[in-house]
Design a protein around this motif. Sequence first.
Motif, PDB file in Angstrom:
ATOM      1  N   GLU A 145       4.701 -16.290 -14.501  1.00 55.57           N
ATOM      2  CA  GLU A 145       4.382 -14.886 -14.790  1.00 55.57           C
ATOM      3  C   GLU A 145       3.332 -14.337 -13.831  1.00 55.57           C
ATOM      4  O   GLU A 145       3.300 -13.150 -13.538  1.00 55.57           O
ATOM      5  CB  GLU A 145       3.805 -14.765 -16.214  1.00 55.57           C
ATOM      6  CG  GLU A 145       4.786 -14.980 -17.316  1.00 55.57           C
ATOM      7  CD  GLU A 145       5.424 -13.671 -17.776  1.00 55.57           C
ATOM      8  OE1 GLU A 145       5.307 -12.669 -17.064  1.00 55.57           O
ATOM      9  OE2 GLU A 145       6.052 -13.694 -18.833  1.00 55.57           O
ATOM     10  N   LEU A 146       2.453 -15.220 -13.364  1.00 56.20           N
ATOM     11  CA  LEU A 146       1.261 -14.754 -12.653  1.00 56.20           C
ATOM     12  C   LEU A 146       1.594 -14.153 -11.296  1.00 56.20           C
ATOM     13  O   LEU A 146       2.436 -14.682 -10.568  1.00 56.20           O
ATOM     14  CB  LEU A 146       0.290 -15.928 -12.438  1.00 56.20           C
ATOM     15  CG  LEU A 146      -0.358 -16.501 -13.695  1.00 56.20           C
ATOM     16  CD1 LEU A 146      -1.047 -17.824 -13.369  1.00 56.20           C
ATOM     17  CD2 LEU A 146      -1.360 -15.514 -14.278  1.00 56.20           C
ATOM     18  N   PRO A 147       0.903 -13.070 -10.919  1.00 54.41           N
ATOM     19  CA  PRO A 147       1.069 -12.568  -9.559  1.00 54.41           C
ATOM     20  C   PRO A 147       0.486 -13.566  -8.554  1.00 54.41           C
ATOM     21  O   PRO A 147      -0.522 -14.226  -8.844  1.00 54.41           O
ATOM     22  CB  PRO A 147       0.280 -11.259  -9.550  1.00 54.41           C
ATOM     23  CG  PRO A 147      -0.491 -11.203 -10.806  1.00 54.41           C
ATOM     24  CD  PRO A 147      -0.015 -12.268 -11.732  1.00 54.41           C
ATOM     25  N   LYS A 181       6.006  -9.603  -7.454  1.00 55.76           N
ATOM     26  CA  LYS A 181       5.603  -9.087  -8.765  1.00 55.76           C
ATOM     27  C   LYS A 181       5.284  -7.596  -8.740  1.00 55.76           C
ATOM     28  O   LYS A 181       5.346  -6.938  -9.770  1.00 55.76           O
ATOM     29  CB  LYS A 181       4.362  -9.856  -9.270  1.00 55.76           C
ATOM     30  CG  LYS A 181       4.542 -11.353  -9.343  1.00 55.76           C
ATOM     31  CD  LYS A 181       5.418 -11.759 -10.492  1.00 55.76           C
ATOM     32  CE  LYS A 181       5.464 -13.277 -10.608  1.00 55.76           C
ATOM     33  NZ  LYS A 181       6.425 -13.710 -11.626  1.00 55.76           N
ATOM     34  N   ALA A 182       4.890  -7.090  -7.588  1.00 59.64           N
ATOM     35  CA  ALA A 182       4.509  -5.675  -7.505  1.00 59.64           C
ATOM     36  C   ALA A 182       5.509  -4.876  -6.679  1.00 59.64           C
ATOM     37  O   ALA A 182       5.145  -3.882  -6.040  1.00 59.64           O
ATOM     38  CB  ALA A 182       3.098  -5.545  -6.924  1.00 59.64           C
ATOM     39  N   SER A 183       6.773  -5.283  -6.724  1.00 57.35           N
ATOM     40  CA  SER A 183       7.780  -4.572  -5.928  1.00 57.35           C
ATOM     41  C   SER A 183       7.945  -3.118  -6.392  1.00 57.35           C
ATOM     42  O   SER A 183       8.330  -2.254  -5.607  1.00 57.35           O
ATOM     43  CB  SER A 183       9.108  -5.313  -5.957  1.00 57.35           C
ATOM     44  OG  SER A 183       9.523  -5.496  -7.294  1.00 57.35           O
ATOM     45  N   VAL A 221      -3.894  -0.073  10.268  1.00 62.60           N
ATOM     46  CA  VAL A 221      -3.021  -0.801   9.337  1.00 62.60           C
ATOM     47  C   VAL A 221      -3.277  -0.234   7.950  1.00 62.60           C
ATOM     48  O   VAL A 221      -4.435  -0.024   7.564  1.00 62.60           O
ATOM     49  CB  VAL A 221      -3.337  -2.317   9.341  1.00 62.60           C
ATOM     50  CG1 VAL A 221      -2.566  -3.039   8.247  1.00 62.60           C
ATOM     51  CG2 VAL A 221      -3.020  -2.926  10.691  1.00 62.60           C
ATOM     52  N   VAL A 222      -2.209   0.012   7.198  1.00 58.88           N
ATOM     53  CA  VAL A 222      -2.346   0.541   5.843  1.00 58.88           C
ATOM     54  C   VAL A 222      -1.890  -0.513   4.844  1.00 58.88           C
ATOM     55  O   VAL A 222      -0.840  -1.143   5.021  1.00 58.88           O
ATOM     56  CB  VAL A 222      -1.507   1.825   5.669  1.00 58.88           C
ATOM     57  CG1 VAL A 222      -1.527   2.286   4.209  1.00 58.88           C
ATOM     58  CG2 VAL A 222      -2.032   2.921   6.571  1.00 58.88           C
ATOM     59  N   THR A 223      -2.704  -0.708   3.794  1.00 58.49           N
ATOM     60  CA  THR A 223      -2.330  -1.628   2.715  1.00 58.49           C
ATOM     61  C   THR A 223      -2.087  -0.842   1.435  1.00 58.49           C
ATOM     62  O   THR A 223      -2.608   0.263   1.263  1.00 58.49           O
ATOM     63  CB  THR A 223      -3.441  -2.659   2.413  1.00 58.49           C
ATOM     64  OG1 THR A 223      -4.520  -1.976   1.766  1.00 58.49           O
ATOM     65  CG2 THR A 223      -3.950  -3.333   3.661  1.00 58.49           C
ATOM     66  N   LEU A 224      -1.319  -1.415   0.547  1.00 56.57           N
ATOM     67  CA  LEU A 224      -1.154  -0.856  -0.803  1.00 56.57           C
ATOM     68  C   LEU A 224      -2.026  -1.630  -1.789  1.00 56.57           C
ATOM     69  O   LEU A 224      -2.617  -1.060  -2.688  1.00 56.57           O
ATOM     70  CB  LEU A 224       0.310  -0.940  -1.246  1.00 56.57           C
ATOM     71  CG  LEU A 224       1.351  -0.258  -0.345  1.00 56.57           C
ATOM     72  CD1 LEU A 224       2.745  -0.409  -0.955  1.00 56.57           C
ATOM     73  CD2 LEU A 224       1.024   1.212  -0.136  1.00 56.57           C
ATOM     74  N   CYS A 225      -2.069  -2.957  -1.611  1.00 56.60           N
ATOM     75  CA  CYS A 225      -2.798  -3.844  -2.525  1.00 56.60           C
ATOM     76  C   CYS A 225      -4.305  -3.727  -2.288  1.00 56.60           C
ATOM     77  O   CYS A 225      -4.773  -3.805  -1.154  1.00 56.60           O
ATOM     78  CB  CYS A 225      -2.338  -5.278  -2.288  1.00 56.60           C
ATOM     79  SG  CYS A 225      -3.333  -6.514  -3.124  1.00 56.60           S
ATOM     80  N   ASP A 226      -5.056  -3.591  -3.379  1.00 55.98           N
ATOM     81  CA  ASP A 226      -6.510  -3.438  -3.265  1.00 55.98           C
ATOM     82  C   ASP A 226      -7.188  -4.700  -2.733  1.00 55.98           C
ATOM     83  O   ASP A 226      -8.158  -4.625  -1.976  1.00 55.98           O
ATOM     84  CB  ASP A 226      -7.136  -3.129  -4.635  1.00 55.98           C
ATOM     85  CG  ASP A 226      -6.649  -1.812  -5.206  1.00 55.98           C
ATOM     86  OD1 ASP A 226      -5.621  -1.297  -4.730  1.00 55.98           O
ATOM     87  OD2 ASP A 226      -7.297  -1.312  -6.137  1.00 55.98           O
ATOM     88  N   MET A 227      -6.691  -5.860  -3.159  1.00 54.25           N
ATOM     89  CA  MET A 227      -7.326  -7.098  -2.707  1.00 54.25           C
ATOM     90  C   MET A 227      -7.027  -7.345  -1.232  1.00 54.25           C
ATOM     91  O   MET A 227      -7.898  -7.790  -0.481  1.00 54.25           O
ATOM     92  CB  MET A 227      -6.911  -8.280  -3.586  1.00 54.25           C
ATOM     93  CG  MET A 227      -7.581  -8.197  -4.959  1.00 54.25           C
ATOM     94  SD  MET A 227      -7.079  -9.451  -6.152  1.00 54.25           S
ATOM     95  CE  MET A 227      -8.094 -10.843  -5.704  1.00 54.25           C
ATOM     96  N   CYS A 228      -5.807  -7.072  -0.808  1.00 56.57           N
ATOM     97  CA  CYS A 228      -5.495  -7.164   0.628  1.00 56.57           C
ATOM     98  C   CYS A 228      -6.393  -6.212   1.416  1.00 56.57           C
ATOM     99  O   CYS A 228      -6.948  -6.579   2.455  1.00 56.57           O
ATOM    100  CB  CYS A 228      -4.049  -6.790   0.914  1.00 56.57           C
ATOM    101  SG  CYS A 228      -2.816  -7.904   0.213  1.00 56.57           S
ATOM    102  N   PRO A 277      -2.308  -4.631  -7.791  1.00 56.23           N
ATOM    103  CA  PRO A 277      -1.298  -5.382  -8.554  1.00 56.23           C
ATOM    104  C   PRO A 277      -1.888  -6.399  -9.532  1.00 56.23           C
ATOM    105  O   PRO A 277      -1.266  -6.695 -10.553  1.00 56.23           O
ATOM    106  CB  PRO A 277      -0.488  -6.098  -7.462  1.00 56.23           C
ATOM    107  CG  PRO A 277      -0.684  -5.271  -6.238  1.00 56.23           C
ATOM    108  CD  PRO A 277      -2.086  -4.759  -6.335  1.00 56.23           C
ATOM    109  N   LEU A 278      -3.076  -6.928  -9.237  1.00 58.24           N
ATOM    110  CA  LEU A 278      -3.686  -7.872 -10.175  1.00 58.24           C
ATOM    111  C   LEU A 278      -4.258  -7.125 -11.378  1.00 58.24           C
ATOM    112  O   LEU A 278      -4.102  -7.559 -12.525  1.00 58.24           O
ATOM    113  CB  LEU A 278      -4.757  -8.723  -9.485  1.00 58.24           C
ATOM    114  CG  LEU A 278      -5.447  -9.790 -10.335  1.00 58.24           C
ATOM    115  CD1 LEU A 278      -4.460 -10.645 -11.125  1.00 58.24           C
ATOM    116  CD2 LEU A 278      -6.335 -10.675  -9.487  1.00 58.24           C
TER     117      LEU A 278
END
Lengths: 131, 283
Positions: free
Chosen positions: A116-118, B16-18, B76-83, B229-230
Amino acid sequence: MKVDRSKKAMEFLDKVEELSGESVNACIRCGTCSAGCPFVEDMDVLPERIFKRIVLGDKEGILEKNTMWICAACFTCSVRCPRDIDIAKIMEAVRQIVLREDIDMVDIDEVENMKELPQMAVVGCFRKETG
Amino acid sequence: MEEGYLYYPGCTLKTKASDYEESAMAVMEALGKPLVEMDDWYCCGAVQSLTEDDIMHQIAPIRTMCCAQEQGEKEVVTLCDMCYNVLKQANERMKEKPDDLETMNEFLTEDPDYLGEVDVHHIFEILRDMKDEIKKKVKKPITDLKIAPYYGCMLLRPDHVAIDDTEDPHIMEGLLETIGADVIHNPKRTECCGSYHTVNRSDIVEKRVEDIVSRAVKDGADAIALSCPLCQFNLDFHQRNTDYDIPVFYLTELIALAMGIEVGMEKHKIDPRSLLKDKKILE
């Protein structure tokens, strides 16, 4: 708490400062870090108390506490510290002192919900909690 | 990149975040500035390594900077905050510490050396600067949706990589207003969701989620909007042990809906469709 000024104890303070690039002695124990930390209720010892213990050379006392493992490096304390100490870096330094002795804090076989985990959660956790 | 933005996905956006990737790409396409995935990229490592002596864990993010440089791009552009946070912090470190950059380049096999000339941006910065264009594309303003914005940590801290005010951000509020949402003031919007503790200390995450979601619900929110996503996983998945079940949207999903773009929302644990049907946003 016994104040330990032995060479070994002072080496711990030096190592924390070397790894973090921050001055632990700059802390004035104002408690701003603990006041804003969203995780304090799960910590054995408040963040500013960890600072005091580092200065006093209480390495063993710190390493048996869970504070640095409960810290999730959210940087709330770092942006609010009136002494401009990047506290997240100090927590990371203490974690690294443990992890570099080849001690892991998470066991992959005990992780529930792995499917389940990302991915980012698993990568992040293992980066922060394994050596 | 004249025709759009060079896009760094990271690991979770492909899986998971598609839903997030799909909606963000559709929105940027509609705005005439498509996200163009990098020819090559590496996992950022998810969390920034904070010790002074650790160059090793800066290698993967800087390799990605080299990939952008190789493509002749400076952004460079990211969507994910951690990235975003990891790439930005590693990149800033190389720019500010020439000795670290030299050590890095001695190690990297990439040729030429990384020059430290690439900048990292989060999609919210791009969207913030395109609010007029977004407004023109809005077909179905989401006026009946009460949305609590949630920033989490990685867009705002540490302050040298923040995309907005660390304590009082408004970038999401501005975007939500642009698409007609009823924005709920969310005093918990910058508090950590529990992050990677979801792997082995989920009790801590559950407490954080209860705290954050209960406040939003008490203040009248129908749903939460965010981009990490997290955070999305934690706030969505961990509501199952609370009294709450409000949808947790990626902000780009809401922008897409307001633009009349179909979005999948397949990966949500709390299905947002019934709320969207109640509010006549979906038929």
